[in-house]
Design a protein around this motif. Structure first.
Motif: not given
Length: 231
Positions: A207-225
């Motif tokens: 439950x309470x599923x969400x995704x936090x984005x973490x910006x990186x220097x290049x490309x798509x962001x890293x994320x934490x589910x």
């Protein structure tokens, strides 16, 4: 008129190369940065660490106000997640599960290249490092944890080592839930966002599923589910 040329970037230097049961793992130095390569694919380096630290912070922030919560970190890597956990006084026991003996050696061996990044955290009385495959550990241990922080391979949708994708399957997520306390938190690092994995978490009972984005220097962001095991 003289021309000034910028120096060429240094070539990576291999510090260690191992062939193990899960394929080849390499530690190399590129300038001041240490890099881990698995089966020819870049996994992580020591250049930043923001998303690995966010992994632990997100799990702690999603927990309720329980005292001295216990934490399992899946994957030692370059040590950023462990260092973040040990720097926080609120955590109780901190267990790190790493299946690659080479990675552990790079932290603990004589003149270990990654040793300075994790030395203080490994010396913390709360820390325990277990050499095991994470899926096997989850299914074999009787311990339960208040938080699981997984940093295995490149995340759910882009594994480069055989067997790692099983951890992110419905069966692997069921094993994670079984080892979480009621209200416990699962946090999963990924090299890119995955709506498919979010849906898989929900279908696995989280439950309470969400995704936090973490910006990186290049490309798509890293994320934490992030997801919670319902009480």
């Amino acid at each position: 008129m003289s021309l000034t040329h910028s120096p060429l970037p240094p070539e990576p230097v291999v510090l260690d190369r191992r062939e193990g049961p899960y394929g080849e793992v390499v530690l190399r130095r590129h300038g001041e940065v240490l890099q881990i390569i698995a089966n020819g694919c870049f996994l992580m380096d020591t250049s930043d660490g923001r998303s690995e630290r966010r992994l632990v912070r997100a799990a702690l922030a999603a927990l309720d106000d329980r005292q001295r919560p216990t934490l399992l970190i899946g994957g030692l890597g370059v040590g950023f997640s462990l260092a973040e956990a040990a720097a926080g006084p609120r955590w109780g026991g901190i267990t790190v599960v790493e299946r690659e003996q080479a990675v552990i050696d790079w932290h603990t061996g004589r003149n270990a290249p990654l040793g300075p990044l994790s030395a203080a955290a490994r010396a913390d009385a709360r820390t325990r490092v277990v050499t095991a495959d994470l899926t096997a550990h989850l299914r074999g241990t009787g311990d339960r944890y208040d938080a699981l922080c997984l940093d295995i391979d490149n995340g759910p949708d882009w594994t480069v080592t055989d067997g790692n994708d099983a951890l992110y399957s419905p069966a692997g997520l069921a094993a994670c839930r079984a080892r979480l306390t009621p209200g416990g938190v699962l946090a999963v690092w990924s090299a890119r966002p995955s709506a498919t994995f979010e849906e898989r978490l929900r279908k696995s009972g989280f439950a309470q599923v969400r995704t936090d984005e973490v910006a990186v220097v290049r490309g798509v962001p890293d994320v934490v589910h992030v997801a919670t095991n319902p009480s």
